[in-house]
Design an enzyme around this catalytic site. Structure first.
Site, mmCIF file in Angstrom:
data_model
loop_
_atom_site.group_PDB
_atom_site.id
_atom_site.type_symbol
_atom_site.label_atom_id
_atom_site.label_comp_id
_atom_site.label_asym_id
_atom_site.label_seq_id
_atom_site.Cartn_x
_atom_site.Cartn_y
_atom_site.Cartn_z
ATOM 1 N NE ARG A 69 38.911 50.802 28.569
ATOM 2 C CZ ARG A 69 38.239 50.192 27.591
ATOM 3 N NH1 ARG A 69 37.735 50.895 26.593
ATOM 4 N NH2 ARG A 69 38.057 48.892 27.608
ATOM 5 C CG ASP A 70 36.520 51.694 36.652
ATOM 6 O OD1 ASP A 70 35.902 52.767 36.801
ATOM 7 O OD2 ASP A 70 36.151 50.622 37.164
ATOM 8 C CB VAL A 71 41.802 55.958 37.700
ATOM 9 C CG1 VAL A 71 42.435 56.547 38.954
ATOM 10 C CG2 VAL A 71 42.835 55.197 36.886
#
Length: 219
Positions: A69-71
């Site tokens: 969710r936070d690449v």
């Protein structure tokens, strides 16, 4: 997690290097581009790391359905020995995590979200693949993919997947590589790579005849 006697603790890998965001910033300041083979290698290794996370199971064999969710470049670490690590699973989604986020609330960096994540919809591993596509686009162009002068405009661009092909922004990028990035960043997740291992394989084939070991040493 690790345990000594009755004490549990979280052991972390110390990566002696920099994150990809700082690498790109320094290159921008020096008016240089990241060599193409390094961009491909970094994305390829990040995809391998994500694939490992995506396919983790419980001891009973049940899929955890992990989504990072936070690449983003700041969460991709590059060591001085050329290793690439995906870091900061702090807002990970998994089937074993009790979700406390209100439906429709956004978690993560807006300009690195997938369209469905930016819409506050349910997401799966293909959302991370879209985000890897954004990182590749930026490494190959030296520009920010969806950045604008305000968050609302940025959010609209992400939701509509408004992006030029890499080869139009940087004519030195081969059409074959541009197509790989485009497939990662398709608005409809059904049209993207369905699996990070598949993306890893295409990037490795593009890198051939160079081997990952040789590129790692150069990096």
């Amino acid at each position: 997690y690790s345990k000594i006697a009755n004490n549990y603790f979280l052991s972390m890998d110390c990566v002696d290097g920099k994150d990809a965001k700082l690498v790109l910033r320094k290159l921008f300041e020096r008016r240089k581009m990241l060599p193409r083979e390094f961009a491909v290698y970094i994305a390829m290794e990040a995809a391998k790391g994500l694939d490992y996370a995506h396919k983790r199971t419980t001891n009973a064999g049940a899929h955890l359905n992990i989504v990072h969710r936070d690449v983003s470049p700041s969460n991709i670490l590059v060591s001085y020995s050329g290793e690439v690590k995906v870091a900061d699973f702090g807002i990970v989604q998994a089937s074993t995590v009790i979700e406390t986020t209100t439906k429709g609330t956004l978690k993560g960096k807006i300009e690195y979200m997938s369209p469905e994540q930016a819409m506050g919809e349910d997401i799966d591993r293909r959302s991370d693949i879209f985000s890897i596509g954004i990182v590749m686009w930026e490494m190959l162009t030296g520009r920010r993919a969806f950045k604008s002068d305000n968050e609302i405009k940025t959010l609209d661009r992400v939701r509509n997947a408004e992006i030029e092909p890499v080869s139009l922004v940087n004519a030195s990028v081969p059409a074959r590589l541009s197509d790989i990035v485009r497939r990662c960043m398709e608005k409809d997740k059904a049209d993207r790579y369905q699996d990070a291992r598949e993306l890893h394989a295409d990037l490795m084939n593009f890198l051939y005849p160079a081997t990952p070991d040789v590129v790692q040493q150069s990096l």
